[in-house]
Enzyme design. Structure first.
Site, PDB file in Angstrom:
ATOM      1  N   SER A  47      55.025   9.091 -22.497  1.00  0.00           N
ATOM      2  CA  SER A  47      54.835   9.785 -23.775  1.00  0.00           C
ATOM      3  C   SER A  47      55.377   9.005 -24.965  1.00  0.00           C
ATOM      4  CB  SER A  47      55.505  11.162 -23.720  1.00  0.00           C
ATOM      5  OG  SER A  47      56.874  11.052 -23.370  1.00  0.00           O
ATOM      6  N   GLY A  81      54.174  11.992 -19.506  1.00  0.00           N
ATOM      7  CA  GLY A  81      54.631  12.444 -18.201  1.00  0.00           C
ATOM      8  C   GLY A  81      54.518  11.404 -17.103  1.00  0.00           C
ATOM      9  N   ASN A 110      60.718   9.277 -17.327  1.00  0.00           N
ATOM     10  CA  ASN A 110      60.433  10.462 -16.513  1.00  0.00           C
ATOM     11  C   ASN A 110      61.022  10.352 -15.118  1.00  0.00           C
ATOM     12  OD1 ASN A 110      58.799  12.073 -18.393  1.00  0.00           O
ATOM     13  ND2 ASN A 110      57.364  10.372 -18.266  1.00  0.00           N
ATOM     14  N   ASP A 191      62.800  18.327 -29.493  1.00  0.00           N
ATOM     15  CA  ASP A 191      63.203  18.278 -28.084  1.00  0.00           C
ATOM     16  C   ASP A 191      64.299  17.246 -27.830  1.00  0.00           C
ATOM     17  OD1 ASP A 191      61.852  15.856 -28.233  1.00  0.00           O
ATOM     18  OD2 ASP A 191      60.188  16.474 -26.974  1.00  0.00           O
ATOM     19  N   HIS A 194      61.626  12.829 -27.851  1.00  0.00           N
ATOM     20  CA  HIS A 194      60.508  12.071 -28.400  1.00  0.00           C
ATOM     21  C   HIS A 194      60.719  11.741 -29.877  1.00  0.00           C
ATOM     22  CE1 HIS A 194      58.751  14.238 -24.916  1.00  0.00           C
ATOM     23  NE2 HIS A 194      58.190  13.058 -24.717  1.00  0.00           N
TER      24      HIS A 194
END
Length: 228
Positions: A47, A81, A110, A191, A194
């Site tokens: 991402s 992801g 991830n 979050d 990111h």
């Protein structure tokens, strides 16, 4: 009075003219082919390279493509992801399809968030590196960091994987893709994982120094590109 030329002389003259025209035609065909040959850059990421949460045009990969303009083809195979296992599974087909000259690998985030053992992460990365090198592509490693709540030992283990791979395969390494970004609140999305659109130019500036020498080796004149 019609003057006759020996048949042999006429044939030789025709042959010379024909050869000259063939040379000209071949040259005209070859020049566009050379001019249209551009290095291909394949980006295997998650991402962070797929412009998660922001407009695609604002992402650092699109900014790289814009900076290079028509001097290179940028193929962004990044998926939000994505893990190192998924990247290793997808890469062989992508290598055959795009025949890249340079492969940027930005994976691991991830894996870390899912608690994957660093040894397994390293094995997946080695598969990707060796597959790329086997088709004569140059490889750049774009490192990541694990959030502090995962413990310093685990964070160090992941960082060590990138350093070890860079040493073993003599690869250029950017230790941390989000340097000067991750701890700046206004440059991170809500979050906390990111980066925002405003952070994307900084990411490109982080990547550029490790990518620049490879671009030059692949025939790209980047004298003015870094300032754009």
């Amino acid at each position: 009075m019609v003057r006759a030329f020996p048949v042999g002389l006429v044939g030789a003259a025709v042959t010379r003219v024909t050869v000259r025209w063939l040379v000209v035609v071949l040259a005209l065909v070859a020049v566009p082919a050379i001019a249209e040959s551009h290095p291909v850059i394949l980006i295997m990421g998650d991402s962070l390279s797929a412009a998660y949460g922001i407009e695609q045009e604002a992402g650092w990969v699109r900014r790289l493509e814009a900076r290079l303009d028509t001097t290179a083809e940028v193929v962004n195979a990044s998926i939000s992801g994505e893990t190192s296992s998924g990247g290793a599974s997808r890469l062989p087909e992508l290598l055959g399809q795009h025949e890249p000259d340079i492969v940027l690998i930005e994976l691991g985030g991830n894996d870390g968030l899912r608690g994957l053992p660093p040894t397994q992460f390293e094995a997946n990365m080695r598969r990707m590196i060796e597959a790329s090198l086997a088709v004569d592509a140059e490889v750049v490693l774009l490192g990541i960091d694990i959030p502090p709540n995962y413990g310093q030992a685990y964070r160090n283990a992941f960082a060590d994987v990138f350093a070890r791979l860079a040493d073993d395969y003599d690869l250029p390494l950017l230790p941390f893709l989000l340097e000067d970004i991750a701890l700046v609140e206004e440059l991170m999305q809500d979050d906390g994982i990111h980066p925002t659109a405003e952070a994307q130019p900084i990411i490109l500036d982080n990547v550029w120094p490790v990518l620049e020498p490879l671009l030059e080796r692949n025939g790209i004149d980047i004298a003015e590109k870094a300032a754009e």
